[in-house]
Design a protein around this motif. Structure first.
Motif, mmCIF file in Angstrom:
data_model
loop_
_atom_site.group_PDB
_atom_site.id
_atom_site.type_symbol
_atom_site.label_atom_id
_atom_site.label_comp_id
_atom_site.label_asym_id
_atom_site.label_seq_id
_atom_site.Cartn_x
_atom_site.Cartn_y
_atom_site.Cartn_z
ATOM 1 N N ALA A 163 0.675 -1.093 -0.016
ATOM 2 C CA ALA A 163 0.069 0.150 0.061
ATOM 3 C C ALA A 163 0.861 1.317 -0.021
ATOM 4 N N SER A 164 0.119 2.447 -0.776
ATOM 5 C CA SER A 164 1.234 3.531 -0.587
ATOM 6 C C SER A 164 0.365 4.837 -0.680
ATOM 7 N N LEU A 312 -1.139 1.763 7.975
ATOM 8 C CA LEU A 312 -0.360 0.834 8.501
ATOM 9 C C LEU A 312 -1.273 0.412 9.904
ATOM 10 N N LEU A 313 -1.858 1.014 10.373
ATOM 11 C CA LEU A 313 -2.525 0.346 11.923
ATOM 12 C C LEU A 313 -3.694 -0.456 11.205
ATOM 13 N N ALA A 314 -4.357 0.003 10.089
ATOM 14 C CA ALA A 314 -5.365 -0.818 9.690
ATOM 15 C C ALA A 314 -4.903 -2.292 9.159
ATOM 16 N N LEU A 315 -3.614 -2.130 8.641
ATOM 17 C CA LEU A 315 -3.018 -3.501 7.941
ATOM 18 C C LEU A 315 -2.924 -4.402 9.172
ATOM 19 N N PRO A 322 -7.186 1.210 1.506
ATOM 20 C CA PRO A 322 -7.034 1.323 0.110
ATOM 21 C C PRO A 322 -5.545 1.079 -0.292
ATOM 22 N N GLN A 323 -5.334 0.485 -1.762
ATOM 23 C CA GLN A 323 -3.967 0.356 -2.082
ATOM 24 C C GLN A 323 -3.200 1.469 -2.338
ATOM 25 N N HIS A 324 -3.750 2.674 -2.741
ATOM 26 C CA HIS A 324 -2.945 3.795 -3.103
ATOM 27 C C HIS A 324 -3.859 4.758 -2.517
ATOM 28 N N VAL A 325 -3.599 5.764 -1.913
ATOM 29 C CA VAL A 325 -4.037 7.053 -1.344
ATOM 30 C C VAL A 325 -3.440 8.328 -1.952
#
Length: 343
Positions: A163-164, A312-315, A322-325
């Protein structure tokens, strides 16, 4: 000795045995207290924690992580502590207030030798034993799989990867170039960024789109590689500013490059903004301290750091993210841009 017990690796440092003796309990009881296990009376727990505080005992982070498979530490990994990554580090640190995590800042090898892939090597050292997850700033490679959750800021150009988060680089570069066009500039150069980063490619694309929409032919001679670094920017800026038909404006892909353009223009006796207008990208603190103050596209660095931490905390919590924000950059007009010179 119970398997949880740990001896201090540093001579003179308070050990778990010192705490047990001072509290009048067993090493096993101290171990239960510091590892948050059940089976310890409230009064005993309080007494042990008082001794821990008085003696300044700290359990080994590595030993604890090996036992619990968790450190409650997150890493922010950077190639070097330059202004952009330092601002993001401060943003992530501020956003961590109120969480149960601590932050470890780690710099990869800042040298030409072996610098590519530094993040993979760093993760192999840190993952699992020192950190539970990582935020990586401007990675040099694409990591299709990692042993711990990872979020990247200013991602690599490769497909896939973790994710980025980044800015809307195309729109930002378009706005920066359009600002120069609206000031009457037609010979507008671009000093590009690191070719392996998505941001560099997209900022050049935004620059080219703005020229095209204004009916200005694209001139490859006006695009020089700055690599987001001073040595390459020096060569690029000097080449552009010593051309017979030199540009009247330069859009640099980051503020560090733009500030170096200002310095070289001053050395060459080129007035900014009288003879040359300069726009950067990032809005690092040095931009407002430059002479003249730098017009730039302000990336929302505080929001980027906070959003990277949230992702990161969600992961880590097993929640979808989302994969990209992509966040919006704003034009900040200062003293380095002005009307195109006449005559």
């Amino acid at each position: 000795m119970p398997p949880d017990a740990e001896l201090s690796p540093v001579s003179g440092r308070t050990t778990i045995h010192d705490v047990a003796r001072a509290a009048g309990v067993s090493v096993a009881t101290v171990s239960k207290v510091i590892n948050g296990r059940y089976g310890v009376a409230a009064s005993t727990f309080s007494r042990v924690m008082t001794v821990v505080s008085e003696l300044g005992y700290e359990s080994s982070l590595v030993a604890s992580s090996l036992r619990r498979s968790k450190t409650n530490v997150l890493g922010i990994l950077v190639a070097e502590f330059e202004p952009f990554s330092t601002e993001l580090l401060k943003a992530v640190s501020a956003a961590m207030y109120g969480t149960d995590y601590e932050l470890l800042a780690y710099s990869g090898p800042n040298s030409d030798r072996g610098n590519v892939g530094w993040e993979r090597r760093s993760l192999s050292r840190l993952a699992g034993t020192l950190i539970d997850g990582a935020i990586i700033v401007t990675p040099t490679v694409t990591m299709s799989s990692t042993s711990i959750p990872v979020v990247t800021i200013d991602p690599h150009t490769g497909r896939g990867g973790p994710a980025s988060i980044g800015s809307d680089n195309v729109a930002g570069a378009y706005t920066a170039t359009r600002h120069l066009i609206e000031l009457g500039h037609r010979r507008i150069a671009h000093i590009s960024g690191r070719r392996d980063l998505e941001s560099a490619e997209l900022r050049e694309l935004g620059y080219r789109r703005a020229l095209e929409d204004a009916g200005i032919p694209y001139d490859p001679a006006l695009v020089r590689d700055g690599n987001y670094r001073a040595p390459q920017t020096d060569d690029a800026a000097r080449a552009l500013l010593t051309m017979t038909d030199r540009p009247t404006a330069i859009f640099a892909a980051n503020d560090q490059s733009a500030i170096r353009v200002l310095e070289i223009a001053s050395e060459l006796g080129i007035r900014v903004p009288g003879d040359l207008s300069v726009v950067g990208f990032d809005n690092i603190p040095e931009a407002s301290a430059a002479v003249p103050q730098l017009t730039t596209m302000a990336q929302p660095l505080r929001e980027m750091g906070a959003e990277a931490l949230r992702m990161l905390l969600a992961l880590l919590g097993g929640t979808d993210t989302p994969q990209h924000v992509q966040l919006h950059a704003e034009l900040v007009v200062r003293g380095s841009t002005g009307p195109a010179p006449t005559g």
